[in-house]
Design a protein around this motif. Sequence first.
Motif, PDB file in Angstrom:
ATOM      1  N   ALA A  98       0.818  -1.207   0.000  1.00 16.83           N
ATOM      2  CA  ALA A  98       0.000   0.000   0.000  1.00 16.83           C
ATOM      3  C   ALA A  98       0.856   1.262   0.000  1.00 16.83           C
ATOM      4  CB  ALA A  98      -0.931  -0.008   1.210  1.00 16.83           C
ATOM      5  N   GLU A  99       2.047   1.177   0.604  1.00 17.53           N
ATOM      6  CA  GLU A  99       2.948   2.329   0.621  1.00 17.53           C
ATOM      7  C   GLU A  99       3.655   2.526  -0.718  1.00 17.53           C
ATOM      8  OE1 GLU A  99       5.632   1.636   3.807  1.00 17.53           O
ATOM      9  OE2 GLU A  99       4.123   1.906   5.388  1.00 17.53           O
ATOM     10  N   HIS A 100       3.761   1.469  -1.500  1.00 12.54           N
ATOM     11  CA  HIS A 100       4.459   1.532  -2.789  1.00 12.54           C
ATOM     12  C   HIS A 100       3.657   0.747  -3.828  1.00 12.54           C
ATOM     13  CE1 HIS A 100       8.098   3.085  -0.756  1.00 12.54           C
ATOM     14  NE2 HIS A 100       7.795   2.215   0.188  1.00 12.54           N
ATOM     15  N   PRO A 101       2.440   1.169  -4.128  1.00  9.13           N
ATOM     16  CA  PRO A 101       1.549   0.352  -4.961  1.00  9.13           C
ATOM     17  C   PRO A 101       2.007   0.172  -6.403  1.00  9.13           C
ATOM     18  CG  PRO A 101       0.609   2.534  -4.575  1.00  9.13           C
ATOM     19  CD  PRO A 101       1.793   2.422  -3.680  1.00  9.13           C
ATOM     20  N   SER A 102       2.854   1.077  -6.892  1.00 15.74           N
ATOM     21  CA  SER A 102       3.334   0.923  -8.267  1.00 15.74           C
ATOM     22  C   SER A 102       4.574   0.042  -8.361  1.00 15.74           C
ATOM     23  CB  SER A 102       3.641   2.297  -8.877  1.00 15.74           C
ATOM     24  OG  SER A 102       4.751   2.910  -8.211  1.00 15.74           O
ATOM     25  N   ARG A 103       5.163  -0.321  -7.215  1.00 13.13           N
ATOM     26  CA  ARG A 103       6.415  -1.078  -7.232  1.00 13.13           C
ATOM     27  C   ARG A 103       6.277  -2.507  -6.724  1.00 13.13           C
ATOM     28  NH1 ARG A 103      10.688   2.134  -8.303  1.00 13.13           N
ATOM     29  NH2 ARG A 103      11.296   0.215  -9.398  1.00 13.13           N
ATOM     30  N   PHE A 104       5.259  -2.760  -5.904  1.00 17.13           N
ATOM     31  CA  PHE A 104       5.147  -4.075  -5.284  1.00 17.13           C
ATOM     32  C   PHE A 104       3.749  -4.657  -5.439  1.00 17.13           C
ATOM     33  CE2 PHE A 104       8.433  -2.214  -2.232  1.00 17.13           C
ATOM     34  CZ  PHE A 104       9.499  -2.843  -2.865  1.00 17.13           C
ATOM     35  N   ALA A 105       3.708  -5.976  -5.559  1.00 12.99           N
ATOM     36  CA  ALA A 105       2.509  -6.786  -5.351  1.00 12.99           C
ATOM     37  C   ALA A 105       2.946  -7.921  -4.433  1.00 12.99           C
ATOM     38  CB  ALA A 105       1.946  -7.286  -6.674  1.00 12.99           C
ATOM     39  N   GLY A 106       2.067  -8.885  -4.148  1.00 12.11           N
ATOM     40  CA  GLY A 106       2.493  -9.897  -3.195  1.00 12.11           C
ATOM     41  C   GLY A 106       1.763 -11.214  -3.314  1.00 12.11           C
ATOM     42  N   PHE A 107       2.477 -12.269  -2.911  1.00 14.60           N
ATOM     43  CA  PHE A 107       1.909 -13.595  -2.679  1.00 14.60           C
ATOM     44  C   PHE A 107       1.850 -13.808  -1.165  1.00 14.60           C
ATOM     45  CE2 PHE A 107       4.031 -14.723  -6.874  1.00 14.60           C
ATOM     46  CZ  PHE A 107       2.842 -14.773  -7.590  1.00 14.60           C
ATOM     47  N   CYS A 108       0.714 -14.253  -0.673  1.00 10.99           N
ATOM     48  CA  CYS A 108       0.578 -14.436   0.764  1.00 10.99           C
ATOM     49  C   CYS A 108       1.232 -15.735   1.220  1.00 10.99           C
ATOM     50  CB  CYS A 108      -0.888 -14.399   1.170  1.00 10.99           C
ATOM     51  SG  CYS A 108      -1.903 -15.758   0.559  1.00 10.99           S
ATOM     52  N   ALA A 109       1.474 -15.813   2.524  1.00  8.05           N
ATOM     53  CA  ALA A 109       1.932 -17.036   3.185  1.00  8.05           C
ATOM     54  C   ALA A 109       0.719 -17.729   3.785  1.00  8.05           C
ATOM     55  CB  ALA A 109       2.940 -16.702   4.282  1.00  8.05           C
ATOM     56  N   LEU A 110       0.692 -19.055   3.709  1.00  9.99           N
ATOM     57  CA  LEU A 110      -0.459 -19.814   4.187  1.00  9.99           C
ATOM     58  C   LEU A 110      -0.076 -20.733   5.344  1.00  9.99           C
ATOM     59  CD1 LEU A 110      -2.146 -20.896   0.833  1.00  9.99           C
ATOM     60  CD2 LEU A 110      -2.728 -18.950   2.301  1.00  9.99           C
ATOM     61  N   PRO A 111      -0.905 -20.785   6.389  1.00 13.90           N
ATOM     62  CA  PRO A 111      -0.671 -21.714   7.497  1.00 13.90           C
ATOM     63  C   PRO A 111      -1.242 -23.094   7.151  1.00 13.90           C
ATOM     64  CG  PRO A 111      -2.592 -20.382   7.990  1.00 13.90           C
ATOM     65  CD  PRO A 111      -2.073 -19.926   6.640  1.00 13.90           C
ATOM     66  N   LEU A 112      -0.548 -23.819   6.288  1.00  9.74           N
ATOM     67  CA  LEU A 112      -1.074 -25.083   5.762  1.00  9.74           C
ATOM     68  C   LEU A 112      -1.155 -26.174   6.823  1.00  9.74           C
ATOM     69  CD1 LEU A 112       0.808 -24.945   2.369  1.00  9.74           C
ATOM     70  CD2 LEU A 112      -1.663 -24.719   2.691  1.00  9.74           C
ATOM     71  N   GLN A 113      -0.605 -25.917   8.009  1.00  4.48           N
ATOM     72  CA  GLN A 113      -0.778 -26.836   9.128  1.00  4.48           C
ATOM     73  C   GLN A 113      -2.258 -27.000   9.472  1.00  4.48           C
ATOM     74  OE1 GLN A 113       1.231 -24.259   8.856  1.00  4.48           O
ATOM     75  NE2 GLN A 113       3.192 -24.542   9.886  1.00  4.48           N
ATOM     76  N   ASP A 114      -3.061 -25.979   9.165  1.00  2.00           N
ATOM     77  CA  ASP A 114      -4.510 -25.979   9.390  1.00  2.00           C
ATOM     78  C   ASP A 114      -5.165 -25.688   8.038  1.00  2.00           C
ATOM     79  OD1 ASP A 114      -7.190 -25.320   9.917  1.00  2.00           O
ATOM     80  OD2 ASP A 114      -6.710 -24.426  11.857  1.00  2.00           O
ATOM     81  N   PRO A 115      -5.530 -26.718   7.264  1.00  2.00           N
ATOM     82  CA  PRO A 115      -6.008 -26.494   5.892  1.00  2.00           C
ATOM     83  C   PRO A 115      -7.198 -25.548   5.785  1.00  2.00           C
ATOM     84  CG  PRO A 115      -5.447 -28.796   6.195  1.00  2.00           C
ATOM     85  CD  PRO A 115      -5.373 -28.161   7.551  1.00  2.00           C
ATOM     86  N   GLN A 116      -8.173 -25.684   6.680  1.00  2.00           N
ATOM     87  CA  GLN A 116      -9.338 -24.796   6.618  1.00  2.00           C
ATOM     88  C   GLN A 116      -8.941 -23.345   6.877  1.00  2.00           C
ATOM     89  OE1 GLN A 116     -12.501 -25.444   5.775  1.00  2.00           O
ATOM     90  NE2 GLN A 116     -12.182 -27.646   5.467  1.00  2.00           N
ATOM     91  N   ALA A 117      -8.085 -23.136   7.861  1.00  3.57           N
ATOM     92  CA  ALA A 117      -7.621 -21.779   8.146  1.00  3.57           C
ATOM     93  C   ALA A 117      -6.795 -21.235   6.988  1.00  3.57           C
ATOM     94  CB  ALA A 117      -6.801 -21.769   9.433  1.00  3.57           C
TER      95      ALA A 117
END
Length: 319
Positions: free
Chosen positions: A91-110
């Motif tokens: 959000a601070e640098h919207p023209s320079r960055f996008a992102g892939f999130c990290a997932l807590p796959l230890q809890d599939p539903q979460a």
Amino acid sequence: MRTIGLEEHFVTPELVGYGAGSASIAQPGAWKEASRRLLDLTGERIAGMDAAGLDVQVLSLNAPGIQAEPDPAVAVARAVAVNDLLAATIAEHPSRFAGFCALPLQDPQAAAKELERCVHQLGLRGALVNAHTQGRYLDDPELRVVWEYAEGLDVPLYLHPANGVDHPHVLSGHPELIGPMWSWGTDTASHVLRLIFGGVFDDFPEAKLLLGHMGEGLPYVLWRLDSRWGFHNHHGIELHRDNPSEYLRHNLYITTSGVCSAPPLLCALLALGSDHILFGTDYPFEEMDTATEFLRTAPISDEDRASIAHVNAERLLRL
């Protein structure tokens, strides 16, 4: 030419400890320098992007990330925190960055719900998964819910290497072969084949998988996979698409991260087509300017160069 990099890593001070296993396979000086760069989200990173001609980095948490946490509740909390931090940075640098999130796959539903939150509320573009999660791979039946959400949200999962649960006996006595030079690639390619033969892409035919390092060798064995599948005992497995290569050509997208070499790029173009290849640098483990110079000078058409540099990323990630 607009250039978007899809394998661009970072870490936070709270999560540095998860990378101790990766530190053990690197030269100490090289790991110290990479670690310093991983912690720098915007300062030196943006200056390096400017110098290299890299317009956008799609940021992702460095391996093994949240997946190294044995406690599912802690994993969920830390995934939420790091994804919020990533979204705030973008959000601070919207023209320079996008992102892939990290997932807590230890809890599939979460994990599935966190993917939905990150896409709908935070504007992230998918998720990056670092190999296995406490020994569980992405073909595990309990993780089908994550694929269901990814397909429904129309976002990719980026499968990135990390240290394996164990090592094949053939590597015994040769620790130099363990890590990104060799074993990470073969482990990750095997993980992809588990997804195909485990029925993930039959259950979710429009799911999208991203794979770095010029496809971890898979684009170069398509004919062999199909030929030996026709010869092999199938052990009761049936593929809706008949041949393994059909899944790799349909569901798989690869990036150039960490492979600045024309021969594998040309092979990948012939094997998968230019619409399934995207750009990445593997920063900070490779240099941004080396990667962008490779893309600018590779012996490919200008149309293919533009597709790899930005067009495919804009379409796949809706950038």
